[in-house]
Design a protein around this motif. Structure first.
Motif, PDB file in Angstrom:
ATOM      1  N   SER A   1     -98.328  83.683 -58.769  1.00 37.55           N
ATOM      2  CA  SER A   1     -97.518  83.545 -59.971  1.00 37.55           C
ATOM      3  C   SER A   1     -96.046  83.637 -59.598  1.00 37.55           C
ATOM      4  N   VAL A   2     -95.251  82.762 -60.142  1.00 39.06           N
ATOM      5  CA  VAL A   2     -93.823  82.740 -59.840  1.00 39.06           C
ATOM      6  C   VAL A   2     -93.060  82.337 -61.093  1.00 39.06           C
ATOM      7  N   GLN A   3     -91.862  82.887 -61.253  1.00 35.85           N
ATOM      8  CA  GLN A   3     -91.050  82.556 -62.408  1.00 35.85           C
ATOM      9  C   GLN A   3     -90.395  81.198 -62.241  1.00 35.85           C
ATOM     10  N   LYS A   4     -90.157  80.554 -63.346  1.00 39.63           N
ATOM     11  CA  LYS A   4     -89.507  79.248 -63.365  1.00 39.63           C
ATOM     12  C   LYS A   4     -88.153  79.286 -62.653  1.00 39.63           C
ATOM     13  N   GLN A   5     -87.840  78.217 -61.915  1.00 39.15           N
ATOM     14  CA  GLN A   5     -86.601  78.028 -61.159  1.00 39.15           C
ATOM     15  C   GLN A   5     -86.524  78.883 -59.900  1.00 39.15           C
ATOM     16  N   GLN A   6     -87.583  79.619 -59.572  1.00 39.34           N
ATOM     17  CA  GLN A   6     -87.633  80.383 -58.346  1.00 39.34           C
ATOM     18  C   GLN A   6     -88.241  79.541 -57.220  1.00 39.34           C
TER      19      GLN A   6
ATOM     20  N   GLN B   1     -99.281  79.397 -60.579  1.00 42.89           N
ATOM     21  CA  GLN B   1     -98.898  79.580 -61.975  1.00 42.89           C
ATOM     22  C   GLN B   1     -97.388  79.805 -62.055  1.00 42.89           C
ATOM     23  N   VAL B   2     -96.713  78.904 -62.761  1.00 44.64           N
ATOM     24  CA  VAL B   2     -95.266  79.031 -62.972  1.00 44.64           C
ATOM     25  C   VAL B   2     -95.046  79.498 -64.397  1.00 44.64           C
ATOM     26  N   THR B   3     -94.359  80.657 -64.558  1.00 47.27           N
ATOM     27  CA  THR B   3     -94.187  81.266 -65.874  1.00 47.27           C
ATOM     28  C   THR B   3     -92.728  81.228 -66.311  1.00 47.27           C
ATOM     29  N   GLU B   4     -92.544  81.272 -67.618  1.00 43.85           N
ATOM     30  CA  GLU B   4     -91.184  81.353 -68.156  1.00 43.85           C
ATOM     31  C   GLU B   4     -90.584  82.737 -67.899  1.00 43.85           C
ATOM     32  N   ALA B   5     -91.405  83.771 -68.084  1.00 41.28           N
ATOM     33  CA  ALA B   5     -90.950  85.141 -67.888  1.00 41.28           C
ATOM     34  C   ALA B   5     -91.104  85.538 -66.422  1.00 41.28           C
ATOM     35  N   GLU B   6     -90.532  86.692 -66.078  1.00 39.18           N
ATOM     36  CA  GLU B   6     -90.625  87.204 -64.721  1.00 39.18           C
ATOM     37  C   GLU B   6     -92.074  87.515 -64.389  1.00 39.18           C
ATOM     38  N   ALA B   7     -92.480  87.135 -63.199  1.00 40.22           N
ATOM     39  CA  ALA B   7     -93.870  87.352 -62.792  1.00 40.22           C
ATOM     40  C   ALA B   7     -94.164  88.845 -62.680  1.00 40.22           C
ATOM     41  N   GLU B   8     -95.370  89.230 -63.055  1.00 40.15           N
ATOM     42  CA  GLU B   8     -95.748  90.638 -62.985  1.00 40.15           C
ATOM     43  C   GLU B   8     -95.819  91.125 -61.539  1.00 40.15           C
ATOM     44  N   LEU B   9     -96.306  90.277 -60.640  1.00 36.89           N
ATOM     45  CA  LEU B   9     -96.392  90.626 -59.222  1.00 36.89           C
ATOM     46  C   LEU B   9     -95.279  89.895 -58.478  1.00 36.89           C
ATOM     47  N   ARG B  10     -94.414  90.658 -57.812  1.00 36.19           N
ATOM     48  CA  ARG B  10     -93.283  90.027 -57.133  1.00 36.19           C
ATOM     49  C   ARG B  10     -92.766  90.947 -56.023  1.00 36.19           C
TER      50      ARG B  10
ATOM     51  N   ASP C   1     -98.214  92.338 -34.671  1.00 36.03           N
ATOM     52  CA  ASP C   1     -98.152  92.594 -36.118  1.00 36.03           C
ATOM     53  C   ASP C   1     -97.486  91.444 -36.863  1.00 36.03           C
ATOM     54  N   SER C   2     -96.839  90.552 -36.142  1.00 35.03           N
ATOM     55  CA  SER C   2     -96.214  89.394 -36.793  1.00 35.03           C
ATOM     56  C   SER C   2     -97.293  88.559 -37.475  1.00 35.03           C
ATOM     57  N   GLY C   3     -96.975  88.050 -38.643  1.00 30.91           N
ATOM     58  CA  GLY C   3     -97.932  87.200 -39.355  1.00 30.91           C
ATOM     59  C   GLY C   3     -97.776  87.300 -40.856  1.00 30.91           C
ATOM     60  N   TRP C   4     -98.749  86.731 -41.562  1.00 31.06           N
ATOM     61  CA  TRP C   4     -98.716  86.662 -43.016  1.00 31.06           C
ATOM     62  C   TRP C   4     -99.582  87.753 -43.628  1.00 31.06           C
ATOM     63  N   TYR C   5     -98.990  88.438 -44.604  1.00 32.91           N
ATOM     64  CA  TYR C   5     -99.661  89.473 -45.390  1.00 32.91           C
ATOM     65  C   TYR C   5     -99.504  89.091 -46.864  1.00 32.91           C
ATOM     66  N   TYR C   6    -100.063  89.931 -47.741  1.00 36.42           N
ATOM     67  CA  TYR C   6     -99.815  89.712 -49.161  1.00 36.42           C
ATOM     68  C   TYR C   6    -100.003  91.004 -49.948  1.00 36.42           C
ATOM     69  N   CYS C   7     -99.180  91.129 -50.998  1.00 35.46           N
ATOM     70  CA  CYS C   7     -99.395  92.159 -52.015  1.00 35.46           C
ATOM     71  C   CYS C   7    -100.340  91.565 -53.055  1.00 35.46           C
ATOM     72  N   SER C   8    -101.152  92.388 -53.662  1.00 43.00           N
ATOM     73  CA  SER C   8    -102.091  91.857 -54.658  1.00 43.00           C
ATOM     74  C   SER C   8    -102.308  92.843 -55.792  1.00 43.00           C
ATOM     75  N   ASN C   9    -102.648  92.311 -56.926  1.00 40.14           N
ATOM     76  CA  ASN C   9    -103.167  93.098 -58.039  1.00 40.14           C
ATOM     77  C   ASN C   9    -104.507  92.488 -58.439  1.00 40.14           C
ATOM     78  N   GLU C  10    -104.983  92.828 -59.588  1.00 42.05           N
ATOM     79  CA  GLU C  10    -106.301  92.327 -59.983  1.00 42.05           C
ATOM     80  C   GLU C  10    -106.297  90.838 -60.275  1.00 42.05           C
ATOM     81  N   ASP C  11    -105.098  90.248 -60.461  1.00 47.09           N
ATOM     82  CA  ASP C  11    -105.046  88.856 -60.913  1.00 47.09           C
ATOM     83  C   ASP C  11    -104.545  87.884 -59.850  1.00 47.09           C
TER      84      ASP C  11
END
Length: 370
Positions: free
Chosen positions: A28-33, A113-122, A184-194
């Protein structure tokens, strides 16, 4: 029947291909980001073309071809990154990370998912860097877990990840990796339930402090042999110029000193021999004699002589007689030879030269001193 069999074969081969390509499932990302999506692939795909497509079904998906999305294949790390700039709500949908292969293409999908509001996970940045042996900290807003793509997870609900700790800071999950290593170099991610938010960590080679100078304020790495040779050439070329410049400065200073000494000597001689000159520095004028005899400058207020001093003025000073007064024996204009006659007792019938004037002056000086 034949068509159904062919479709089944495509789906089976596609399902096998998805096991060799890994990414997140939803972003999920906010619009124009700007958002970057990583797709990690197996080494066997390293020399095959990669692309991004969009559509609900991969078989019917189409290439993403617009100037706001760029796709870069990093064959060293076996990862394709798709970067979408100035995201629009219309960009929302299913995307496929795909590899072009003979007969079929391997792919795996994710939902953007591109949202108008700020994304919950960022996160504040999708790119973090550190040095070997050091630490890095990532703050994931709205996250509950921290994971490595194709690796394990650690979070509020438990789990473990080597040399990784998570701290619950209210709405933020603070993740710290310590004693970093190159692997340790590489791709990770933060996550929530969604959804998930990818983060890339770069571990750089540790700085070798033995390569720096002992000055803590201005530490610099040692010069290579080529750079040392270049500096030696530059210094060698500058040395003759520096020496010549120093010699020229010394000579110029000595010349200025000699001119100053000569000027001082000339001034002293003028003060001792010529109290006043007429502009040529070689001829003694009558006003010089007048000044010497009376200690008055001829054009100074109160001395009675405001005009140019002539020889008759000196005659008057020396004899007490005005030159044009009856009985003084000098009814004509007094010339310098008259003064010479008075001073030396020798009559001159010829016009005196500049040298004669000087002689008169010198004779007067001797008589006064006597």
């Amino acid at each position: 029947m034949m068509m159904e069999t062919l479709l089944l074969m495509v789906l089976l081969t596609h399902a096998a291909g998805t096991q060799d390509i890994h990414t997140v499932s939803k972003i999920s990302v906010q619009k124009q980001q700007t958002i970057t999506i990583p797709c990690l692939y197996d080494q066997k795909y390293v020399n095959y073309p990669k692309y991004m497509s969009s559509g609900g079904v991969f078989f019917f998906s189409h290439y993403v071809a617009h100037d706001r999305m760029s796709v870069v294949d990093n064959k060293t790390e076996n990862v394709v990154t798709a970067t979408l700039r100035e995201a629009e709500v219309s960009d929302s949908g299913t995307y496929w990370c795909a590899v072009t292969l003979p007969g079929y293409d391997a792919a795996t999908h994710l939902y953007l998912q591109v949202t108008e509001a700020e994304a919950e996970l960022r996160v504040s940045s999708q790119s973090v860097s550190g040095y070997e042996g050091g630490n890095v900290t990532i703050r994931c807003h709205g996250a509950s877990r921290w994971c490595k793509i194709r690796g394990s997870c650690v979070g509020r609900d438990g789990g473990s990840l080597e040399r990784t700790a998570v701290h619950d800071d209210g709405d933020d999950l603070r993740v710290t990796l310590w004693q970093l290593q190159r692997e340790d170099s590489g791709w990770y991610y933060c996550s929530n339930e969604d959804s998930q938010m990818p983060v890339h960590i770069t571990v750089m080679e540790a700085l070798d402090i033995t390569q720096f100078t002992i000055n803590p304020s201005y530490s610099t790495t040692p010069l290579s042999a080529d750079r040392q040779f270049l500096w030696l050439l530059i210094l060698g070329a500058m040395l003759p110029v520096t020496v010549c410049g120093a010699v020229m400065l010394i000579k110029a200073r000595n010349k200025r000193k000699q001119r100053a000494e000569s000027s001082n000597l000339h001034d002293d001689m003028n003060k001792q021999q010529l109290p006043k000159v007429n502009g040529k520095n070689n001829e003694v004028a009558c006003e010089n004699l007048y000044e010497f005899m009376t200690e008055n400058k001829p054009n100074t207020q109160g001395n009675g002589k405001h005009n140019e001093v002539a020889c008759e003025d000196l005659y008057e000073t020396m004899t007490g007689n005005k030159p044009n007064t009856q009985g003084n024996g000098k009814n004509d204009e007094v010339a310098c030879e008259d003064l010479y006659e008075i001073m030396n007792g020798i009559k001159r019938n010829t016009q005196l030269t500049a040298t004669d004037n000087k002689n008169i002056y010198a004779s007067m000086v001797r008589k006064v001193k006597e």
